[in-house]
Write an enzyme that holds these catalytic residues in place. Structure first.
Site, PDB file in Angstrom:
ATOM      1  N   ASP A  85       0.900  -1.243  -0.008  1.00  0.00           N
ATOM      2  CA  ASP A  85       0.010  -0.047  -0.120  1.00  0.00           C
ATOM      3  C   ASP A  85       0.819   1.476   0.066  1.00  0.00           C
ATOM      4  O   ASP A  85       0.282   2.401  -0.057  1.00  0.00           O
ATOM      5  CB  ASP A  85      -0.902  -0.168   1.068  1.00  0.00           C
ATOM      6  CG  ASP A  85      -0.203  -0.105   2.519  1.00  0.00           C
ATOM      7  OD1 ASP A  85       1.138  -0.233   2.555  1.00  0.00           O
ATOM      8  OD2 ASP A  85      -1.102   0.043   3.303  1.00  0.00           O
ATOM      9  N   SER A  86       2.309   1.070  -0.010  1.00  0.00           N
ATOM     10  CA  SER A  86       3.068   2.146  -0.283  1.00  0.00           C
ATOM     11  C   SER A  86       2.983   2.612  -1.700  1.00  0.00           C
ATOM     12  O   SER A  86       3.494   3.737  -1.837  1.00  0.00           O
ATOM     13  CB  SER A  86       4.503   1.719  -0.039  1.00  0.00           C
ATOM     14  OG  SER A  86       4.797   0.514  -0.733  1.00  0.00           O
ATOM     15  N   LYS A 102      -1.459  -9.329   2.626  1.00  0.00           N
ATOM     16  CA  LYS A 102      -0.831  -9.085   3.919  1.00  0.00           C
ATOM     17  C   LYS A 102      -1.536  -8.090   4.413  1.00  0.00           C
ATOM     18  O   LYS A 102      -2.312  -7.288   4.049  1.00  0.00           O
ATOM     19  CB  LYS A 102       0.566  -8.453   3.500  1.00  0.00           C
ATOM     20  CG  LYS A 102       1.473  -7.698   4.824  1.00  0.00           C
ATOM     21  CD  LYS A 102       2.884  -7.367   4.529  1.00  0.00           C
ATOM     22  CE  LYS A 102       3.124  -6.163   3.845  1.00  0.00           C
ATOM     23  NZ  LYS A 102       2.479  -4.878   4.517  1.00  0.00           N
ATOM     24  N   GLU A 145       8.752  -4.354  10.739  1.00  0.00           N
ATOM     25  CA  GLU A 145       9.291  -2.770  10.212  1.00  0.00           C
ATOM     26  C   GLU A 145       9.966  -2.089  11.258  1.00  0.00           C
ATOM     27  O   GLU A 145       9.291  -1.960  12.148  1.00  0.00           O
ATOM     28  CB  GLU A 145       8.128  -2.449   9.322  1.00  0.00           C
ATOM     29  CG  GLU A 145       8.537  -0.981   8.874  1.00  0.00           C
ATOM     30  CD  GLU A 145       7.618  -0.439   7.712  1.00  0.00           C
ATOM     31  OE1 GLU A 145       6.561  -1.002   7.482  1.00  0.00           O
ATOM     32  OE2 GLU A 145       7.665   0.812   7.410  1.00  0.00           O
TER      33      GLU A 145
HETATM   34  O1  KIV Z   1       3.521  -1.162   1.626  1.00  0.00           O
HETATM   35  C1  KIV Z   1       4.812  -1.500   1.822  1.00  0.00           C
HETATM   36  O2  KIV Z   1       5.581  -1.070   0.857  1.00  0.00           O
HETATM   37  C2  KIV Z   1       5.294  -2.225   2.837  1.00  0.00           C
HETATM   38  C3  KIV Z   1       6.479  -2.517   3.240  1.00  0.00           C
HETATM   39  C4  KIV Z   1       7.098  -1.468   3.493  1.00  0.00           C
HETATM   40  C5  KIV Z   1       6.956  -3.898   3.947  1.00  0.00           C
HETATM   41  O3  KIV Z   1       4.336  -2.835   3.643  1.00  0.00           O
END
Ligand code: KIV
Length: 271
Positions: free
Chosen positions: A51-52, A120, A189
């Site tokens: 979700d980044s 996730k 994290e």
């Molecule tokens: O959304 C993302 O990129 C993440 C990573 C930082 C593990 O959850």
């Protein structure tokens, strides 16, 4: 094995075998078809449609605004590119916190509409019921503990988590709960390296770290950060493998010059 090729796919079982044999797991984020192709060709084990995307693709300040439909769009683009890697899709903020029934229907939408291989979600004990319910539908779940960016307004900052004993103990307990519930792996994290190593020993499932040191079973980074596309983000844990911001900037500037000067296209570049 994919029905479309002879490439042996990475599965959740492959990741467990990797942990058991001591082989480290490589994971990077990916959000589109072209990046998915390059990541898969490079031999990455896991692509996380994180979700980044809310930050690096859409320019939002946090991960909170991205929607389930937008995550499905990104994930389906990556899935179409991939022959080998396991594609894990983040459940966006608001799509699973309400109750376990809503969590299951969001997870089913992701699996059905994107073709991703696992989901996730962030959190420990507070999401255990949802994790269990999603697992009953046969959907593999990856946990995420430590700095969980969807809770940024509760934390107030992006600093290292679980430095104090109480939070560290709670994190270890949460990791064990996620394992007992049936998660196939957990992302940790931005927590102290010693704590992350302790968690990796305390559970049998793979632990993938970001800013969590080298005592874990694998590593993940945001692809735009490690490629240096995003030149405004340089936390201590980030290793930059390229400076694509500068390289792309140079290419765009040369193209503009060539167009303005009339140098492009030349005789060989026309019909
Ligand atoms: O959304 C993302 O990129 C993440 C990573 C930082 C593990 O959850």
């Amino acid at each position: 094995m994919s029905v479309h090729s002879n490439v042996k796919r990475v599965t959740t079982h492959t990741l467990q075998e990797m942990k058991n044999s001591g082989e480290k797991i490589s994971m990077l984020t990916g959000y589109d078809f072209s990046m998915g192709r390059i990541l898969d060709a490079a031999g990455i084990d896991v692509i996380l449609v994180g979700d980044s995307a809310s930050n690096v693709m859409a320019g939002h300040e946090t991960t909170l605004p991205i929607t389930l439909d937008q995550m499905i769009y990104h994930a389906s683009s990556v899935v179409r590119a991939v022959q080998r890697a396991l594609v894990v899709v983040d459940m966006p903020f608001g799509s699973y916190q309400g109750n376990s029934r809503e969590a299951l229907s969001s997870a089913i939408r992701i699996m059905k509409e994107s073709g991703g291989h696992a989901i996730k979600l962030e959190g420990g004990r507070e999401v255990i019921e949802s994790v269990s319910r999603i697992l009953t539908a046969g959907i593999p779940v990856m946990g995420h503990l430590g700095l969980t960016p969807q809770s940024i307004y509760k934390f107030g900052t992006y600093v290292v988590r679980a430095k104090e004993d109480e939070e560290a103990q709670r994190l270890i307990e949460d990791a064990k709960l996620l394992e007992e519930a049936g998660c196939f792996a957990i992302v940790l994290e931005k927590i102290p390296a010693d704590l992350a190593a302790e968690v990796a020993k305390a559970v049998t499932i793979p632990i993938i770290g970001i800013g969590a040191g080298n005592g874990v079973d694998g590593q993940v980074l945001v692809v735009h950060d490690m490629l240096g596309i995003n030149n405004e983000f340089s936390p201590r844990f980030l290793r930059k493998y390229s400076n694509l911001f500068e390289e792309m900037l140079g290419s765009f500037q040369r193209y503009i010059e060539d167009v303005k000067s009339g140098d492009f296209p030349n005789e060989n570049e026309q019909y």
